[in-house]
Design a protein around this motif. Structure first.
Motif, short mmCIF file in Angstrom:
data_model
loop_
_atom_site.label_atom_id
_atom_site.label_comp_id
_atom_site.label_asym_id
_atom_site.label_seq_id
_atom_site.Cartn_x
_atom_site.Cartn_y
_atom_site.Cartn_z
N TYR A 1 0.71 -1.12 -0.01
CA TYR A 1 -0.27 0.04 0.01
C TYR A 1 0.93 1.37 0.16
N SER A 2 1.87 1.12 0.81
CA SER A 2 2.61 2.43 0.83
C SER A 2 3.50 2.59 -0.34
N GLU A 3 3.74 1.77 -1.14
CA GLU A 3 4.36 1.80 -2.43
C GLU A 3 3.61 2.27 -3.57
N ALA A 4 2.24 1.91 -3.47
CA ALA A 4 1.20 2.10 -4.36
C ALA A 4 0.96 3.79 -4.10
N LEU A 5 0.83 4.21 -2.74
CA LEU A 5 0.69 5.46 -2.45
C LEU A 5 1.98 6.48 -2.72
N VAL A 6 3.01 5.73 -3.14
CA VAL A 6 4.31 6.52 -3.51
C VAL A 6 4.64 7.54 -2.17
N ASN A 7 4.70 6.76 -0.92
CA ASN A 7 4.75 7.54 0.22
C ASN A 7 6.25 6.84 0.74
N LYS A 8 7.12 7.58 0.65
CA LYS A 8 8.58 6.95 1.00
C LYS A 8 8.52 7.32 2.81
N GLU A 9 7.90 8.02 3.43
CA GLU A 9 8.02 8.00 4.69
C GLU A 9 7.28 6.82 5.44
N GLN A 10 6.11 6.36 4.64
CA GLN A 10 5.50 5.04 5.23
C GLN A 10 6.16 3.94 4.80
N MET A 11 6.81 3.78 3.56
CA MET A 11 7.72 2.74 3.09
C MET A 11 8.83 2.56 4.07
N ALA A 12 9.56 3.64 4.61
CA ALA A 12 10.44 3.59 5.78
C ALA A 12 10.07 3.04 7.06
N THR A 13 8.84 3.51 7.40
CA THR A 13 8.09 2.51 8.53
C THR A 13 7.95 1.23 8.13
N ASP A 14 7.30 0.78 7.14
CA ASP A 14 7.11 -0.50 6.83
C ASP A 14 8.54 -1.37 6.83
N TYR A 15 9.49 -1.06 6.24
CA TYR A 15 10.73 -1.69 6.30
C TYR A 15 11.36 -1.81 7.90
N ASN A 16 11.14 -0.58 8.43
CA ASN A 16 11.65 -0.80 9.87
C ASN A 16 10.83 -1.88 10.53
N ASN A 17 9.52 -1.95 10.64
CA ASN A 17 8.61 -2.97 10.92
C ASN A 17 9.03 -4.32 10.54
N ILE A 18 9.08 -4.40 9.33
CA ILE A 18 9.39 -5.99 8.64
C ILE A 18 11.07 -6.46 9.40
N GLY A 19 11.88 -5.32 9.33
CA GLY A 19 13.11 -5.53 9.99
C GLY A 19 13.10 -6.05 11.34
N SER A 20 12.22 -5.29 12.19
CA SER A 20 12.03 -5.63 13.42
C SER A 20 11.45 -7.04 13.85
N VAL A 21 10.47 -7.42 12.85
CA VAL A 21 10.01 -8.86 13.21
C VAL A 21 10.84 -9.74 12.83
N TYR A 22 11.62 -9.59 11.74
CA TYR A 22 12.65 -10.66 11.45
C TYR A 22 13.78 -10.51 12.71
N LEU A 23 14.17 -9.52 13.13
CA LEU A 23 14.97 -9.64 14.52
C LEU A 23 14.50 -10.38 15.43
N LEU A 24 12.99 -10.32 15.88
CA LEU A 24 12.46 -10.92 16.86
C LEU A 24 12.28 -12.59 16.43
N LEU A 25 12.04 -12.87 15.15
CA LEU A 25 11.93 -14.27 14.75
C LEU A 25 13.35 -14.90 15.04
N LYS A 26 14.45 -14.07 14.61
CA LYS A 26 15.79 -14.52 14.79
C LYS A 26 16.07 -14.81 16.54
N LYS A 27 15.70 -14.16 17.26
CA LYS A 27 15.92 -14.17 18.54
C LYS A 27 15.15 -15.49 19.12
N LYS A 28 13.85 -15.35 18.88
CA LYS A 28 13.03 -16.87 19.09
C LYS A 28 13.57 -17.99 18.52
N PHE A 29 14.06 -18.16 17.29
CA PHE A 29 14.88 -19.11 16.62
C PHE A 29 16.16 -19.68 17.67
#
Length: 75
Positions: free
Chosen positions: A44-72
């Protein structure tokens, strides 16, 4: 809220709702569902061409990957 946003085709509201759902899944430690929501949100943020929202999304995705790694690593 998501269904109403979809019916109205309000992409900005869908973005906000999906992001909130992703955060809730993350707080519940349901990281696969959180990741699914954040990846969906990125579309959605890519479709809206909103770079600020895209940055938030990438941050959230990265945070989840870190949490998954810790859990693993704890297994």
């Amino acid at each position: 809220s998501l269904k109403i946003s979809e019916d109205l085709a309000d992409k900005q509201e869908m973005y906000a709702t999906i992001g909130t759902i992703g955060l809730i899944y993350s707080y519940q430690q349901n990281y696969p569902k959180a990741l699914e929501m954040f990846l969906n949100n990125l579309k959605y943020s890519e479709a809206l061409v909103n770079k600020e929202q895209m940055a938030t999304d990438y941050n959230n995705i990265g945070s989840v990957y870190l949490l998954l790694k810790k859990k693993f690593n704890q297994a």
